[in-house]
Design an enzyme around this catalytic site. Structure first.
Site, short mmCIF file in Angstrom:
data_model
loop_
_atom_site.label_atom_id
_atom_site.label_comp_id
_atom_site.label_asym_id
_atom_site.label_seq_id
_atom_site.Cartn_x
_atom_site.Cartn_y
_atom_site.Cartn_z
NE ARG A 166 -4.13 -1.94 1.85
CZ ARG A 166 -3.90 -3.33 2.07
NH1 ARG A 166 -2.66 -3.94 2.30
NH2 ARG A 166 -5.02 -4.27 1.81
CG HIS B 242 -1.08 -5.46 -4.11
ND1 HIS B 242 0.51 -5.43 -3.71
CD2 HIS B 242 -1.75 -6.64 -3.70
CE1 HIS B 242 0.20 -6.49 -2.60
NE2 HIS B 242 -1.02 -7.16 -2.57
CG HIS C 147 -0.06 -11.76 -4.04
ND1 HIS C 147 -1.04 -12.44 -3.30
CD2 HIS C 147 -0.16 -10.45 -3.34
CE1 HIS C 147 -1.48 -11.89 -2.52
NE2 HIS C 147 -1.03 -10.60 -2.42
CG ASP D 137 -2.45 -8.23 5.01
OD1 ASP D 137 -1.42 -8.28 4.44
OD2 ASP D 137 -3.45 -7.80 4.75
CD GLU E 230 2.04 -10.47 -0.52
OE1 GLU E 230 2.05 -9.36 -0.90
OE2 GLU E 230 1.20 -10.92 -0.01
C1 GAL Z 1 -1.76 -8.70 0.22
C2 GAL Z 1 -2.00 -7.47 1.18
C3 GAL Z 1 -3.39 -8.00 1.80
C4 GAL Z 1 -4.49 -8.07 0.49
C5 GAL Z 1 -4.06 -8.98 -0.27
C6 GAL Z 1 -4.64 -8.99 -1.72
O1 GAL Z 1 -0.51 -8.69 -0.27
O2 GAL Z 1 -0.98 -7.70 2.11
O3 GAL Z 1 -3.80 -6.77 2.44
O4 GAL Z 1 -4.55 -6.64 -0.11
O5 GAL Z 1 -2.67 -9.01 -0.85
O6 GAL Z 1 -6.11 -9.50 -1.18
#
Ligand code: GAL
Length: 336
Positions: free
Chosen positions: A79, A104, A174, A244, A301
């Site tokens: 973010r 992203h 991802h 997360d 990630e």
């Molecule tokens: C992750 C992120 C989460 C969510 C996810 C996608 O990388 O940390 O908060 O956005 O991707 O659903």
């Protein structure tokens, strides 16, 4: 050995290819030129193959679902607060695709592009040129993403970026892992070890608070292997519906272990790893009719540290004009 086949055609008429790389031990990895997506990782598992990576059977499913399953994320993983980027005294407004924040790479990030591809015996190299101001990012950025499967059962992902002006660059993959099999439900009985003695606290919108904190005595202490479910016993992890969070490596190393003897060792030159226990993975159909639900997988990630609320850009994700920056992460699969 490498083979390729037509996977499907996007809603806007572009053919998508699936590339399959198989090694002599019978491991096979499938990647798509759509989003450089890791579509499957199959391990022979004593004659009863296990696919340890969540994904879909059709291009329609990749185009219509959220969650970035298996995709390459770019230009910037994670973010960006207020979707604002300040570089060289210029303020760039990026796409706001997560409330007021940027997530992203934006609405049409790298995960939604069809890349050019070239192949060798055991690797596929994808490339893409992201035009100036795509999703708001300054400068034209050329990227390559190479997937290699080695004979020592390692999947190597190498990313390279070069731009014609000052910009930022923080790619990641991802993939959603479940070492018991993509269709086997909750991942919380997996054990995880991360060589990280600090993590980055976040606010309730998951924006980094601007400092790093020691993991000692917190649910973020994975310096010795522990079950993910241990953390879920704490109010803190329950309150955020799971992990997360960004962990800052002391050494670029982590290991995930499932319940049927499969381990995945990670080595990376990235500074950090975002650990995400698929908290937002709303119920949906995946490959071969599998149903995926929250916590059915874990994403590891490897990337740079996040942008903090105070607006500082981590040094490792700044990209200077014509500087070539590479990142390499290796996933080694061991099946006992
Ligand atoms: C992750 C992120 C989460 C969510 C996810 C996608 O990388 O940390 O908060 O956005 O991707 O659903």
């Amino acid at each position: 050995m490498l083979s390729k086949e037509l996977f499907g055609t996007t809603s806007y008429g572009v053919p998508v290819t699936l590339f399959r790389i198989t090694n002599q031990n019978g491991i096979s990895v499938a990647v798509l030129n759509y989003g450089c997506t890791l579509q499957s990782v199959c391990l022979p598992h004593h004659g009863a193959p296990i696919d340890v990576c969540l994904g879909y059977d059709t291009i329609e499913a990749y185009e219509t679902n959220d969650g970035y399953l298996g995709a390459m994320i770019g230009r910037y993983a994670g973010r960006i607060p207020d979707a604002a980027l300040v570089l060289d005294a210029h303020r760039y407004l990026l796409c706001r695709n997560d409330g007021v924040n940027h997530l992203h790479g934006g609405r049409i990030g790298f995960d939604r592009h069809v890349f050019r591809a070239s192949t060798s015996e055991n690797s596929v190299e994808f490339s893409y040129t992201s035009p100036n101001l795509e999703e708001g990012y300054p400068s034209t950025l050329s990227v390559t993403v190479r997937y290699t499967l080695t004979e020592n059962d390692t999947l190597r992902i190498e990313c390279e970026g070069i731009a014609d002006g000052l910009t930022v660059w923080n790619p990641t993959n991802h993939a959603y892992w479940n070492l018991n099999g993509h269709d086997s439900g909750s991942v919380l009985s997996h054990t995880l070890r991360i060589a990280a003695d600090r993590y980055v606290p976040v606010d309730r919108n998951l924006i980094a608070l601007g400092y790093e904190k020691g993991v000692d005595g917190t649910p973020y202490d994975f310096r010795t292997a522990k079950q993910l479910s241990d953390g879920f016993l704490t109010n803190e992890i329950r309150a955020s519906s799971g992990y997360d969070h960004c962990f800052v490596f002391s050494e670029g190393e982590a290991e995930l272990k499932g319940n049927c003897g499969i381990r995945m060792q990670i080595r990376t030159d990235c500074k950090a790893v975002q650990v995400y226990t698929a908290n937002f993975l709303s119920e949906r159909f995946g490959k071969h009719g599998a149903v995926y639900r929250p916590h059915d997988a874990i994403c590891l990630e490897t990337e740079s540290r996040p942008m903090m609320r105070i607006g500082t850009i981590p040094e490792e994700s700044q990209l200077f004009p014509f500087q070539r920056k590479t990142h390499c992460t290796e996933f080694r699969f061991i099946d006992e």
